[in-house]
Design a protein around this motif. Structure first.
Motif, PDB file in Angstrom:
ATOM      1  N   ALA A   1       0.844  -1.190   0.000  1.00 57.53           N
ATOM      2  CA  ALA A   1       0.000   0.000   0.000  1.00 57.53           C
ATOM      3  C   ALA A   1       0.887   1.250   0.000  1.00 57.53           C
ATOM      4  O   ALA A   1       1.964   1.262   0.588  1.00 57.53           O
ATOM      5  N   PHE A   2       0.421   2.283  -0.676  1.00 59.86           N
ATOM      6  CA  PHE A   2       1.133   3.551  -0.756  1.00 59.86           C
ATOM      7  C   PHE A   2       0.293   4.632  -0.099  1.00 59.86           C
ATOM      8  O   PHE A   2      -0.916   4.482   0.061  1.00 59.86           O
ATOM      9  N   GLU A   3       0.935   5.730   0.244  1.00 66.58           N
ATOM     10  CA  GLU A   3       0.223   6.879   0.794  1.00 66.58           C
ATOM     11  C   GLU A   3      -0.578   7.531  -0.334  1.00 66.58           C
ATOM     12  O   GLU A   3      -0.010   7.963  -1.324  1.00 66.58           O
TER      13      GLU A   3
ATOM     14  N   LEU B   1       5.332   3.131  -9.360  1.00 65.02           N
ATOM     15  CA  LEU B   1       5.438   2.567  -8.009  1.00 65.02           C
ATOM     16  C   LEU B   1       5.525   1.045  -7.990  1.00 65.02           C
ATOM     17  O   LEU B   1       6.060   0.477  -7.050  1.00 65.02           O
ATOM     18  N   GLY B   2       4.967   0.390  -8.981  1.00 65.65           N
ATOM     19  CA  GLY B   2       4.993  -1.069  -8.991  1.00 65.65           C
ATOM     20  C   GLY B   2       3.885  -1.632  -9.842  1.00 65.65           C
ATOM     21  O   GLY B   2       3.076  -0.894 -10.423  1.00 65.65           O
ATOM     22  N   MET B   3       3.831  -2.978  -9.883  1.00 70.33           N
ATOM     23  CA  MET B   3       2.868  -3.648 -10.738  1.00 70.33           C
ATOM     24  C   MET B   3       2.498  -4.999 -10.141  1.00 70.33           C
ATOM     25  O   MET B   3       3.352  -5.706  -9.625  1.00 70.33           O
ATOM     26  N   ASP B   4       1.213  -5.332 -10.216  1.00 73.83           N
ATOM     27  CA  ASP B   4       0.716  -6.654  -9.839  1.00 73.83           C
ATOM     28  C   ASP B   4       0.178  -7.341 -11.083  1.00 73.83           C
ATOM     29  O   ASP B   4      -0.364  -6.682 -11.971  1.00 73.83           O
TER      30      ASP B   4
ATOM     31  N   GLY C   1      -1.036  -1.445 -12.683  1.00 77.88           N
ATOM     32  CA  GLY C   1       0.134  -0.592 -12.547  1.00 77.88           C
ATOM     33  C   GLY C   1      -0.174   0.536 -11.583  1.00 77.88           C
ATOM     34  O   GLY C   1      -1.276   1.095 -11.604  1.00 77.88           O
ATOM     35  N   TYR C   2       0.787   0.854 -10.724  1.00 78.90           N
ATOM     36  CA  TYR C   2       0.622   1.895  -9.703  1.00 78.90           C
ATOM     37  C   TYR C   2       1.549   3.060 -10.036  1.00 78.90           C
ATOM     38  O   TYR C   2       2.737   2.843 -10.287  1.00 78.90           O
ATOM     39  N   PHE C   3       0.993   4.266 -10.011  1.00 79.53           N
ATOM     40  CA  PHE C   3       1.744   5.463 -10.394  1.00 79.53           C
ATOM     41  C   PHE C   3       1.504   6.561  -9.366  1.00 79.53           C
ATOM     42  O   PHE C   3       0.378   6.769  -8.922  1.00 79.53           O
ATOM     43  N   ARG C   4       2.559   7.272  -9.008  1.00 84.12           N
ATOM     44  CA  ARG C   4       2.482   8.323  -7.989  1.00 84.12           C
ATOM     45  C   ARG C   4       1.505   9.427  -8.378  1.00 84.12           C
ATOM     46  O   ARG C   4       0.792   9.957  -7.542  1.00 84.12           O
ATOM     47  N   ASP C   5       1.473   9.802  -9.658  1.00 85.74           N
ATOM     48  CA  ASP C   5       0.604  10.912 -10.065  1.00 85.74           C
ATOM     49  C   ASP C   5       0.177  10.734 -11.519  1.00 85.74           C
ATOM     50  O   ASP C   5       0.649   9.835 -12.221  1.00 85.74           O
ATOM     51  N   ALA C   6      -0.731  11.601 -11.957  1.00 89.73           N
ATOM     52  CA  ALA C   6      -1.252  11.519 -13.324  1.00 89.73           C
ATOM     53  C   ALA C   6      -0.159  11.765 -14.355  1.00 89.73           C
ATOM     54  O   ALA C   6      -0.194  11.189 -15.448  1.00 89.73           O
TER      55      ALA C   6
ATOM     56  N   PHE D   1      -2.082  -5.693   4.611  1.00 85.78           N
ATOM     57  CA  PHE D   1      -1.907  -6.626   5.713  1.00 85.78           C
ATOM     58  C   PHE D   1      -0.849  -7.635   5.314  1.00 85.78           C
ATOM     59  O   PHE D   1      -0.823  -8.097   4.164  1.00 85.78           O
ATOM     60  N   ALA D   2       0.027  -7.962   6.211  1.00 89.68           N
ATOM     61  CA  ALA D   2       0.992  -9.038   6.009  1.00 89.68           C
ATOM     62  C   ALA D   2       1.161  -9.769   7.335  1.00 89.68           C
ATOM     63  O   ALA D   2       1.382  -9.136   8.375  1.00 89.68           O
ATOM     64  N   ARG D   3       1.024 -11.054   7.295  1.00 90.46           N
ATOM     65  CA  ARG D   3       1.182 -11.879   8.492  1.00 90.46           C
ATOM     66  C   ARG D   3       2.634 -11.790   8.952  1.00 90.46           C
ATOM     67  O   ARG D   3       3.551 -11.976   8.160  1.00 90.46           O
ATOM     68  N   ALA D   4       2.833 -11.486  10.214  1.00 89.51           N
ATOM     69  CA  ALA D   4       4.186 -11.325  10.748  1.00 89.51           C
ATOM     70  C   ALA D   4       4.912 -12.659  10.868  1.00 89.51           C
ATOM     71  O   ALA D   4       6.115 -12.732  10.735  1.00 89.51           O
TER      72      ALA D   4
END
Length: 126
Positions: free
Chosen positions: A14-16, A53-56, A69-74, A114-117
């Motif tokens: 997750a990103f801000e 930012l990344g890709m799934d 695809g995740y991008f910080r801005d337009a 969420f990520a299991r510790a």
């Protein structure tokens, strides 16, 4: 994009917010000649876009593929959309590799993860 069979199985974190996502959902044709090479090149190129930012990726056994695809801005998303090699790959995709596709672009306003510790075997049982 590619199958990523050797990649670790974990979603992009997750990103801000705010940030942008491009959700590309596809059904491919039988003729996939040249697809893997082009896909690898697109992944290499997009990583160099400032604000990427990344890709799934996910692929169903029935052939439905989803790339997010995740991008910080337009502006980052626009740079990727307008990249000359990316435009050429899009054109070839429509002509050869895709039966159909959809592209959804959205501004993310809320994000968490969420990520299991610990692994399941090391957790205490009730």
């Amino acid at each position: 994009m590619s199958d990523h069979t050797d990649a670790p199985v974990a979603p992009v974190g997750a990103f801000e917010p705010p940030y942008y996502v491009a959700v590309f959902t596809t059904v491919r044709t039988q003729d996939q000649s040249g697809y893997s090479e082009t896909d690898a090149r697109m992944e290499e190129l997009v990583k160099n876009v400032p604000g990427f930012l990344g890709m799934d990726h996910a692929q169903t056994p029935g052939g439905l593929g989803i790339t997010v695809g995740y991008f910080r801005d337009a502006d980052a998303l626009t740079k990727w959309r307008c990249d000359a090699e990316h435009r050429a790959a899009q054109k070839r995709g429509r002509a050869q590799w895709y039966e159909c596709y959809t592209l959804h672009v959205a501004k993310v306003e809320r994000s968490h993860g969420f990520a299991r510790a610990e692994g399941p075997q090391s957790r205490a049982t009730d």
